[in-house]
Design a protein around this motif. Structure first.
Motif, PDB file in Angstrom:
ATOM      1  N   GLY A  76       0.794  -1.225   0.000  1.00 22.68           N
ATOM      2  CA  GLY A  76       0.000   0.000   0.000  1.00 22.68           C
ATOM      3  C   GLY A  76       0.824   1.271   0.000  1.00 22.68           C
ATOM      4  O   GLY A  76       0.291   2.346   0.241  1.00 22.68           O
ATOM      5  N   ASN A  77       2.114   1.178  -0.249  1.00 20.71           N
ATOM      6  CA  ASN A  77       2.964   2.357  -0.294  1.00 20.71           C
ATOM      7  C   ASN A  77       2.922   2.928  -1.713  1.00 20.71           C
ATOM      8  O   ASN A  77       3.590   2.426  -2.607  1.00 20.71           O
ATOM      9  N   PRO A  78       2.092   3.977  -1.940  1.00 24.52           N
ATOM     10  CA  PRO A  78       1.965   4.497  -3.303  1.00 24.52           C
ATOM     11  C   PRO A  78       3.275   5.116  -3.782  1.00 24.52           C
ATOM     12  O   PRO A  78       3.966   5.799  -3.032  1.00 24.52           O
ATOM     13  N   LEU A  79       3.586   4.840  -5.024  1.00 26.36           N
ATOM     14  CA  LEU A  79       4.792   5.402  -5.624  1.00 26.36           C
ATOM     15  C   LEU A  79       4.405   6.259  -6.815  1.00 26.36           C
ATOM     16  O   LEU A  79       3.494   5.915  -7.575  1.00 26.36           O
ATOM     17  N   PRO A  80       5.102   7.362  -7.028  1.00 21.79           N
ATOM     18  CA  PRO A  80       4.873   8.141  -8.243  1.00 21.79           C
ATOM     19  C   PRO A  80       5.454   7.376  -9.428  1.00 21.79           C
ATOM     20  O   PRO A  80       6.150   6.374  -9.249  1.00 21.79           O
ATOM     21  N   PRO A  81       5.189   7.832 -10.638  1.00 24.11           N
ATOM     22  CA  PRO A  81       5.829   7.181 -11.785  1.00 24.11           C
ATOM     23  C   PRO A  81       7.346   7.199 -11.629  1.00 24.11           C
ATOM     24  O   PRO A  81       7.898   8.141 -11.050  1.00 24.11           O
ATOM     25  N   PRO A  82       8.013   6.166 -12.105  1.00 25.78           N
ATOM     26  CA  PRO A  82       9.477   6.152 -11.976  1.00 25.78           C
ATOM     27  C   PRO A  82      10.092   7.282 -12.789  1.00 25.78           C
ATOM     28  O   PRO A  82       9.518   7.738 -13.778  1.00 25.78           O
ATOM     29  N   PRO A  83      11.267   7.736 -12.365  1.00 24.25           N
ATOM     30  CA  PRO A  83      11.924   8.813 -13.105  1.00 24.25           C
ATOM     31  C   PRO A  83      12.391   8.348 -14.479  1.00 24.25           C
ATOM     32  O   PRO A  83      12.632   7.161 -14.695  1.00 24.25           O
ATOM     33  N   ALA A  84      12.492   9.295 -15.394  1.00 25.97           N
ATOM     34  CA  ALA A  84      13.055   8.994 -16.716  1.00 25.97           C
ATOM     35  C   ALA A  84      14.568   8.842 -16.536  1.00 25.97           C
ATOM     36  O   ALA A  84      15.216   9.709 -15.962  1.00 25.97           O
ATOM     37  N   LEU A  85      15.093   7.740 -17.002  1.00 22.97           N
ATOM     38  CA  LEU A  85      16.513   7.478 -16.861  1.00 22.97           C
ATOM     39  C   LEU A  85      17.202   7.702 -18.195  1.00 22.97           C
ATOM     40  O   LEU A  85      16.692   7.297 -19.240  1.00 22.97           O
ATOM     41  N   GLY A  87      21.356   8.572 -20.161  1.00 20.00           N
ATOM     42  CA  GLY A  87      22.802   8.636 -20.015  1.00 20.00           C
ATOM     43  C   GLY A  87      23.327   7.465 -19.205  1.00 20.00           C
ATOM     44  O   GLY A  87      22.875   6.336 -19.378  1.00 20.00           O
ATOM     45  N   PRO A  88      24.227   7.755 -18.275  1.00 17.67           N
ATOM     46  CA  PRO A  88      24.787   6.660 -17.479  1.00 17.67           C
ATOM     47  C   PRO A  88      23.829   6.172 -16.394  1.00 17.67           C
ATOM     48  O   PRO A  88      24.091   5.170 -15.750  1.00 17.67           O
ATOM     49  N   TRP A  89      22.708   6.860 -16.182  1.00 19.89           N
ATOM     50  CA  TRP A  89      21.750   6.476 -15.146  1.00 19.89           C
ATOM     51  C   TRP A  89      20.801   5.438 -15.714  1.00 19.89           C
ATOM     52  O   TRP A  89      19.893   5.755 -16.475  1.00 19.89           O
ATOM     53  N   ILE A  90      21.018   4.181 -15.350  1.00 14.39           N
ATOM     54  CA  ILE A  90      20.157   3.121 -15.882  1.00 14.39           C
ATOM     55  C   ILE A  90      19.247   2.518 -14.823  1.00 14.39           C
ATOM     56  O   ILE A  90      18.439   1.657 -15.115  1.00 14.39           O
ATOM     57  N   ALA A  91      19.390   2.972 -13.565  1.00 12.52           N
ATOM     58  CA  ALA A  91      18.543   2.440 -12.498  1.00 12.52           C
ATOM     59  C   ALA A  91      18.329   3.513 -11.443  1.00 12.52           C
ATOM     60  O   ALA A  91      19.153   4.406 -11.274  1.00 12.52           O
ATOM     61  N   ALA A  92      17.203   3.406 -10.748  1.00 13.13           N
ATOM     62  CA  ALA A  92      16.907   4.302  -9.622  1.00 13.13           C
ATOM     63  C   ALA A  92      16.156   3.493  -8.578  1.00 13.13           C
ATOM     64  O   ALA A  92      15.508   2.486  -8.887  1.00 13.13           O
ATOM     65  N   ALA A  93      16.239   3.962  -7.337  1.00 15.39           N
ATOM     66  CA  ALA A  93      15.592   3.257  -6.230  1.00 15.39           C
ATOM     67  C   ALA A  93      14.805   4.241  -5.375  1.00 15.39           C
ATOM     68  O   ALA A  93      15.092   5.434  -5.356  1.00 15.39           O
ATOM     69  N   TRP A  95      13.795   5.781  -1.687  1.00 13.14           N
ATOM     70  CA  TRP A  95      14.725   6.201  -0.644  1.00 13.14           C
ATOM     71  C   TRP A  95      15.112   5.062   0.289  1.00 13.14           C
ATOM     72  O   TRP A  95      16.211   5.043   0.823  1.00 13.14           O
ATOM     73  N   ASP A  96      14.200   4.092   0.477  1.00 13.97           N
ATOM     74  CA  ASP A  96      14.519   2.991   1.385  1.00 13.97           C
ATOM     75  C   ASP A  96      14.991   1.734   0.654  1.00 13.97           C
ATOM     76  O   ASP A  96      15.184   0.697   1.266  1.00 13.97           O
ATOM     77  N   GLN A  97      15.169   1.835  -0.639  1.00 16.09           N
ATOM     78  CA  GLN A  97      15.713   0.774  -1.490  1.00 16.09           C
ATOM     79  C   GLN A  97      14.832  -0.472  -1.572  1.00 16.09           C
ATOM     80  O   GLN A  97      15.313  -1.551  -1.896  1.00 16.09           O
ATOM     81  N   THR A  98      13.532  -0.341  -1.314  1.00 14.42           N
ATOM     82  CA  THR A  98      12.647  -1.509  -1.422  1.00 14.42           C
ATOM     83  C   THR A  98      12.000  -1.608  -2.797  1.00 14.42           C
ATOM     84  O   THR A  98      11.367  -2.619  -3.097  1.00 14.42           O
ATOM     85  N   ALA A  99      12.139  -0.579  -3.630  1.00  7.80           N
ATOM     86  CA  ALA A  99      11.640  -0.625  -5.008  1.00  7.80           C
ATOM     87  C   ALA A  99      12.707  -0.026  -5.918  1.00  7.80           C
ATOM     88  O   ALA A  99      13.351   0.963  -5.571  1.00  7.80           O
ATOM     89  N   TRP A 100      12.868  -0.660  -7.072  1.00  4.95           N
ATOM     90  CA  TRP A 100      13.887  -0.252  -8.034  1.00  4.95           C
ATOM     91  C   TRP A 100      13.272  -0.189  -9.433  1.00  4.95           C
ATOM     92  O   TRP A 100      12.349  -0.950  -9.747  1.00  4.95           O
ATOM     93  N   THR A 101      13.805   0.687 -10.259  1.00  2.52           N
ATOM     94  CA  THR A 101      13.372   0.748 -11.653  1.00  2.52           C
ATOM     95  C   THR A 101      14.596   0.813 -12.551  1.00  2.52           C
ATOM     96  O   THR A 101      15.638   1.344 -12.167  1.00  2.52           O
ATOM     97  N   GLY A 102      14.442   0.235 -13.726  1.00  5.77           N
ATOM     98  CA  GLY A 102      15.516   0.225 -14.710  1.00  5.77           C
ATOM     99  C   GLY A 102      14.980  -0.350 -16.008  1.00  5.77           C
ATOM    100  O   GLY A 102      13.758  -0.487 -16.174  1.00  5.77           O
ATOM    101  N   PRO A 103      15.841  -0.734 -16.919  1.00  9.40           N
ATOM    102  CA  PRO A 103      15.387  -1.274 -18.210  1.00  9.40           C
ATOM    103  C   PRO A 103      14.499  -2.516 -18.057  1.00  9.40           C
ATOM    104  O   PRO A 103      13.745  -2.850 -18.963  1.00  9.40           O
ATOM    105  N   TRP A 104      14.562  -3.196 -16.925  1.00  4.70           N
ATOM    106  CA  TRP A 104      13.756  -4.398 -16.672  1.00  4.70           C
ATOM    107  C   TRP A 104      12.337  -4.064 -16.221  1.00  4.70           C
ATOM    108  O   TRP A 104      11.493  -4.942 -16.140  1.00  4.70           O
TER     109      TRP A 104
END
Length: 190
Positions: A76-85, A87-93, A95-104
């Motif tokens: 139930g922890n709502p998340l905004p849309p992931p950031p647009a990645l 250049g060298p930034w291919i992943a983002a998490a 703040w608490d590192q429980t959700a990650w986004t990337g090419p996958w």
């Protein structure tokens, strides 16, 4: 003590070990049974809680939420849309590192507590070990997604993986249904 452990490994007989003064820990190691204390050590050393435990903010910054130890991304922890990645930034998490986004797509840290419905409580030891060996959820289904380092964890010994599983069975179960992974381009559903 070493002779007793060696004798146990060679013969498989517990009685000579006991008669020669072997202790329960030596017997467990010799027989290849899981050691939850070793599992606790491995979970802490490998940093499993870095991603699998939600965090709270304390005076020294983020720290694991003791009530949600290894419970995965908070339900139930709502998340905004992931950031647009780019250049060298291919992943983002988060703040608490429980959700990650990337090419996958978007991946969420799994609930590792022994909760039967939302954690790994229904998983057998074999299922757990197979998941870490194959990089497949429950050992047979969808891929385990980044940033889960299963390619490194698969190199642990069977005894280490069984010990991690044994330790995870000892922590309090937390009912926390983690979202399913989202494919690339998806918006977080929770």
């Amino acid at each position: 003590m070493r002779f007793a452990s060696l004798l146990f490994r060679m013969t498989g007989l517990a009685l000579p070990v006991l008669l020669l003064g072997g202790c329960a820990a030596d017997t467990a190691k010799a027989s290849g049974t899981a050691d939850p204390e070793r599992g606790r050590y491995l979970v802490a050393s490998l940093g499993c809680g870095d991603c699998h435990s939600p965090k709270v903010t304390g005076p020294q910054g983020p720290k694991e939420d003791g009530a949600m130890l290894l419970a995965g991304h908070p339900e139930g922890n709502p998340l905004p849309p992931p950031p647009a990645l780019s250049g060298p930034w291919i992943a983002a998490a988060t703040w608490d590192q429980t959700a990650w986004t990337g090419p996958w797509g978007i991946s969420y840290a799994t609930n590792l507590t022994p909760d039967e419905n939302t954690g790994i409580g229904s998983w057998s030891e074999e299922t757990f070990v197979s998941s870490l060996r194959t990089g497949r959820h429950m050992g047979v289904s969808r891929p385990v997604l980044p940033p889960m380092p299963w390619r490194s964890l698969k190199n642990l010994t069977d005894e280490d993986l069984r010990s991690i599983y044994a330790y995870l069975r000892t922590i309090p179960p937390v009912h926390n249904r983690v979202p399913e992974p989202a494919p690339p381009g998806a918006v977080a559903s929770r």
